[in-house]
Write a protein that holds these residues in place. Structure first.
Motif, PDB file in Angstrom:
ATOM      1  N   PHE A  94       0.848  -1.187   0.000  1.00  0.00           N
ATOM      2  CA  PHE A  94       0.000   0.000   0.000  1.00  0.00           C
ATOM      3  C   PHE A  94       0.884   1.237   0.000  1.00  0.00           C
ATOM      4  N   SER A  95       0.428   2.268  -0.682  1.00  0.00           N
ATOM      5  CA  SER A  95       1.170   3.518  -0.631  1.00  0.00           C
ATOM      6  C   SER A  95       0.213   4.684  -0.515  1.00  0.00           C
ATOM      7  N   PHE A  96       0.564   5.584   0.378  1.00  0.00           N
ATOM      8  CA  PHE A  96      -0.257   6.778   0.598  1.00  0.00           C
ATOM      9  C   PHE A  96       0.590   7.973   0.187  1.00  0.00           C
ATOM     10  N   GLY A  97       0.659   8.166  -1.108  1.00  0.00           N
ATOM     11  CA  GLY A  97       1.426   9.291  -1.627  1.00  0.00           C
ATOM     12  C   GLY A  97       2.903   8.997  -1.812  1.00  0.00           C
ATOM     13  N   GLY A  98       3.297   7.752  -1.631  1.00  0.00           N
ATOM     14  CA  GLY A  98       4.714   7.405  -1.783  1.00  0.00           C
ATOM     15  C   GLY A  98       5.086   7.068  -3.220  1.00  0.00           C
ATOM     16  N   TYR A  99       4.249   6.313  -3.911  1.00  0.00           N
ATOM     17  CA  TYR A  99       4.523   5.985  -5.316  1.00  0.00           C
ATOM     18  C   TYR A  99       3.234   5.782  -6.085  1.00  0.00           C
ATOM     19  N   GLY A 100       3.371   5.641  -7.378  1.00  0.00           N
ATOM     20  CA  GLY A 100       2.187   5.565  -8.246  1.00  0.00           C
ATOM     21  C   GLY A 100       2.187   4.312  -9.106  1.00  0.00           C
ATOM     22  N   ILE A 105       3.164  -1.354 -10.532  1.00  0.00           N
ATOM     23  CA  ILE A 105       3.115  -2.402 -11.569  1.00  0.00           C
ATOM     24  C   ILE A 105       4.472  -3.106 -11.676  1.00  0.00           C
ATOM     25  N   THR A 106       5.536  -2.321 -11.628  1.00  0.00           N
ATOM     26  CA  THR A 106       6.869  -2.928 -11.742  1.00  0.00           C
ATOM     27  C   THR A 106       7.146  -3.882 -10.576  1.00  0.00           C
ATOM     28  N   TYR A 107       6.806  -3.453  -9.347  1.00  0.00           N
ATOM     29  CA  TYR A 107       7.023  -4.336  -8.187  1.00  0.00           C
ATOM     30  C   TYR A 107       6.259  -5.652  -8.384  1.00  0.00           C
ATOM     31  N   ALA A 108       5.003  -5.542  -8.803  1.00  0.00           N
ATOM     32  CA  ALA A 108       4.178  -6.743  -8.945  1.00  0.00           C
ATOM     33  C   ALA A 108       4.784  -7.670  -9.997  1.00  0.00           C
ATOM     34  N   TYR A 109       5.197  -7.093 -11.101  1.00  0.00           N
ATOM     35  CA  TYR A 109       5.789  -7.892 -12.178  1.00  0.00           C
ATOM     36  C   TYR A 109       7.056  -8.607 -11.680  1.00  0.00           C
ATOM     37  N   LEU A 214      -9.524  12.167  -5.388  1.00  0.00           N
ATOM     38  CA  LEU A 214      -8.699  12.307  -4.185  1.00  0.00           C
ATOM     39  C   LEU A 214      -7.522  13.220  -4.504  1.00  0.00           C
ATOM     40  N   GLU A 215      -7.018  13.908  -3.485  1.00  0.00           N
ATOM     41  CA  GLU A 215      -5.893  14.803  -3.747  1.00  0.00           C
ATOM     42  C   GLU A 215      -4.636  14.040  -4.131  1.00  0.00           C
ATOM     43  N   THR A 216      -4.457  12.883  -3.482  1.00  0.00           N
ATOM     44  CA  THR A 216      -3.236  12.117  -3.705  1.00  0.00           C
ATOM     45  C   THR A 216      -3.606  10.732  -4.221  1.00  0.00           C
ATOM     46  N   LEU A 217      -2.925  10.269  -5.247  1.00  0.00           N
ATOM     47  CA  LEU A 217      -3.140   8.901  -5.733  1.00  0.00           C
ATOM     48  C   LEU A 217      -2.608   7.922  -4.691  1.00  0.00           C
ATOM     49  N   GLY A 218      -3.442   6.945  -4.329  1.00  0.00           N
ATOM     50  CA  GLY A 218      -2.996   5.931  -3.382  1.00  0.00           C
ATOM     51  C   GLY A 218      -2.893   4.578  -4.074  1.00  0.00           C
TER      52      GLY A 218
END
Ligand code: GLY
Length: 566
Positions: A94-100, A105-109, A214-218
């Motif tokens: 999960f990321s709260f404004g840390g990455y997009g 997608i890269t991590y999952a791959y 939302l202001e920030t993509l999570g």
């Protein structure tokens, strides 16, 4: 690969990429009372999508990773096939404004292909609808990673959330892999929380809820652990993995799944009951019993052993108690079922839930008149509602015995706070379920351990004294004069119902109406007087030991206590 190895691999993979490891939340959601159970990893993090800075405050990190226990009973009829379970674990980053999107997608791959050595069969992206555009960005990221990848567009299935009555939601990209049967199985759902929905998913689908950006993509990802295990271990179904004991028939799989779910639910403090969580649990246990000719004890032991050292699963006694009761019910009810099939009588007299009657009827090829059942139930409920007009206003979620006990404990708690902490303490909200009571009250400080202990002791002393709990109807003015506790903001009629705890036993109003009139409520030595419609226990002796579970702030000057009867 062993299950524990994969759990650890997942956590370590994300830890080494700047994620803080957070323990699984309870299956009973803390913050969100609009959902019965934790159904996804993101639930414990809901608030952080709208307020990402709070994640830094609470975790010291913008990115977190979990292995979350989950319960989903929506697809209970499909449990027993290759992929459906009512209890499962969910791996999530999960990321709260840390990455997009790019990192998610890269991590999952990388995790799927490099760490686990699996082949992705295809991925999906959101095709767009209304104010949400087609997810071209995700498509391009996938294309850059692997230009040969099969990328499919999809609609509502790849828009996730919200859970509960409102919350973050957004388009997703899903990863599918082939299982040992050669079928494509969705294993990972990567959600881009870009919107806040002001209503439930159901409302959103009907066009009755609104999305705002939302202001920030999570980032919120969920990977079904058992499905992943099956694929990583080359097994044909989730029941052949090492979190099960190789269950071969559909019946055995249902039994194993339901016992497992029940053990986990009980370990998080729920007991079988007739409403809410308790009812889901009861239904799971009863279904397991129904499919199992053998006592459940052996299977319970096997499942506990599978999770030894990973999860603490105790209290199987609750399952065995429910099993015993239900086997008796079954025996009586089955005879009745064989004679005729009136679902309403089976329900009210033999405790046969409708779904059980329907399941039995399906097996035997019999039609059940559900409309007739619903009509009779509605009449039945109307009758019992008329009998309890005005009751359960004070935040009671349901009516079973434990709830009633907790309701009485709630009155004692308020009196204790006024006696021990400050006589001016006022209640500002309450909610009672069959598991616990919750009270919000005005108070300018956090209670010390000593204060909490004193409050508990005070309540327990009153319980032990065996004080009578007495209801009286009286003119509003008289009740006000007595200083009866009123509900904040409530409007009362001229004649009100008031509950006294500790009135003298002789004023117990169980007798006839004439006697009622002549008794003075002030004659007793009560410890609590509240405007209240009830219901309550007759005597505080019916309560077990009172315990404060949690004391916390809910807003400036308002504290919240959660307490149980153990
Ligand atoms: N929150 C993502 C999922 O449960 O699939």
């Amino acid at each position: 690969m062993e299950s524990n190895e994969i759990r650890n691999k997942f956590l370590k993979f994300f830890e080494s990429r700047g994620h803080k490891i957070i323990p699984s939340a309870s299956l009973v959601p803390e913050g969100d009372i609009s959902v019965l159970f934790t159904t996804a990893g993101m639930q414990q993090f809901k608030e952080y999508y709208s307020a990402p800075l709070n994640a830094i405050r609470d975790f010291g990190a913008k990115n977190v990773v979990t292995v979350q226990k989950c319960i989903r009973t929506g697809d209970i009829d499909e449990v027993g096939d290759a992929t459906h379970l009512s209890f499962f674990e969910m791996l999530g980053n999960f990321s709260f404004g840390g990455y997009g999107r790019q990192e998610a997608i890269t991590y999952a791959y990388e995790f799927i292909t490099h760490e686990l050595g699996l082949t992705i069969s295809f991925v999906t992206i959101y095709k767009g609808e209304g104010i949400v555009p087609k997810d071209e960005e995700s498509r391009n990221i996938w294309k850059d990673i692997d230009s040969n990848l099969d990328i499919r567009e999809d609609g509502a299935d790849v828009f996730w959330g919200p859970t509960g009555n409102s919350g973050p939601c957004g388009p997703t990209t899903e990863i599918y892999c082939k299982n040992a049967n050669g079928e494509d199985v969705e294993i990972w759902n990567i959600v881009f929380n870009e919107y806040f929905c002001d209503g439930s998913r159901e409302k959103l689908d009907k066009g009755e809820a609104k999305l705002s950006k939302l202001e920030t993509l999570g980032i919120d990802t969920g990977m079904g652990f058992e499905r992943l295990l099956a694929i990583a271990e080359g097994k044909k179904n989730v029941y052949d993995t090492d979190v099960f004991n190789s269950e071969n028939t559909r019946e055995d799989r249902i039994i194993a799944d339901h016992i497992k779910a029940s053990l986990f639910i009980i370990s998080d403090g729920v007991i079988p009951g007739n409403t809410g969580r308790g009812y889901v649990l009861r239904r799971l246990i009863r279904r397991a019993v129904r499919f199992s000719k053998e006592p459940l004890a052996n299977k319970i032991e096997t499942i506990k052993n599978l999770y030894k050292g990973i999860y603490n699963l105790d209290d199987e006694k609750e399952i065995e108690k429910e099993e015993k009761k239900f086997r008796e019910t079954l025996e009586h009810g089955m005879k009745e079922f064989e004679k005729g099939h009136d679902a309403f009588t089976l329900f009210t007299t033999y405790g046969f839930p409708l779904e059980l009657t329907l399941e039995l009827a399906k097996e035997k090829g019999i039609e059940i008149d559900v409309e007739d059942f619903n009509k009779k139930i509605a009449e039945h409920q109307k009758l019992s509602q008329t009998a309890s007009v005005g009751m359960f206003k004070g935040g009671l979620a349901n009516h079973n015995e434990q709830t009633i006990r907790l309701h009485t404990a709630h009155h004692l708690l308020l009196a204790a706070l006024q006696t021990i902490i400050n006589k001016d303490i006022k209640q500002r909200g309450s909610n009672i379920t069959e598991e616990r009571l919750r009270m919000d009250f005005l108070c300018d400080h956090k209670l010390t351990d000593e204060e909490k202990k004193k409050v508990e002791d005070w309540v327990n002393e009153k319980i032990k004294l065996g004080l009578n709990v007495v209801r009286r109807e009286m003119p509003l003015i008289e009740a006000q004069k007595l200083g009866a506790e009123m509900e904040f903001g409530a409007k009362y009629p001229d004649v009100v119902s008031v509950y006294f705890i500790g009135d003298s036993p002789k004023s117990d109003l169980g007798a006839n109406a004439k006697e009622k009139k002549s008794l003075s409520p002030t004659s007793g030595n009560h410890v609590s007087i509240e405007f209240c419609g009830g219901p309550h226990v007759k005597n505080t002796r019916e309560l077990s030991e009172f315990k404060i579970q949690k004391e916390e702030a809910v807003a400036a000057g308002i504290r919240r206590i959660k307490a149980v009867l153990v």
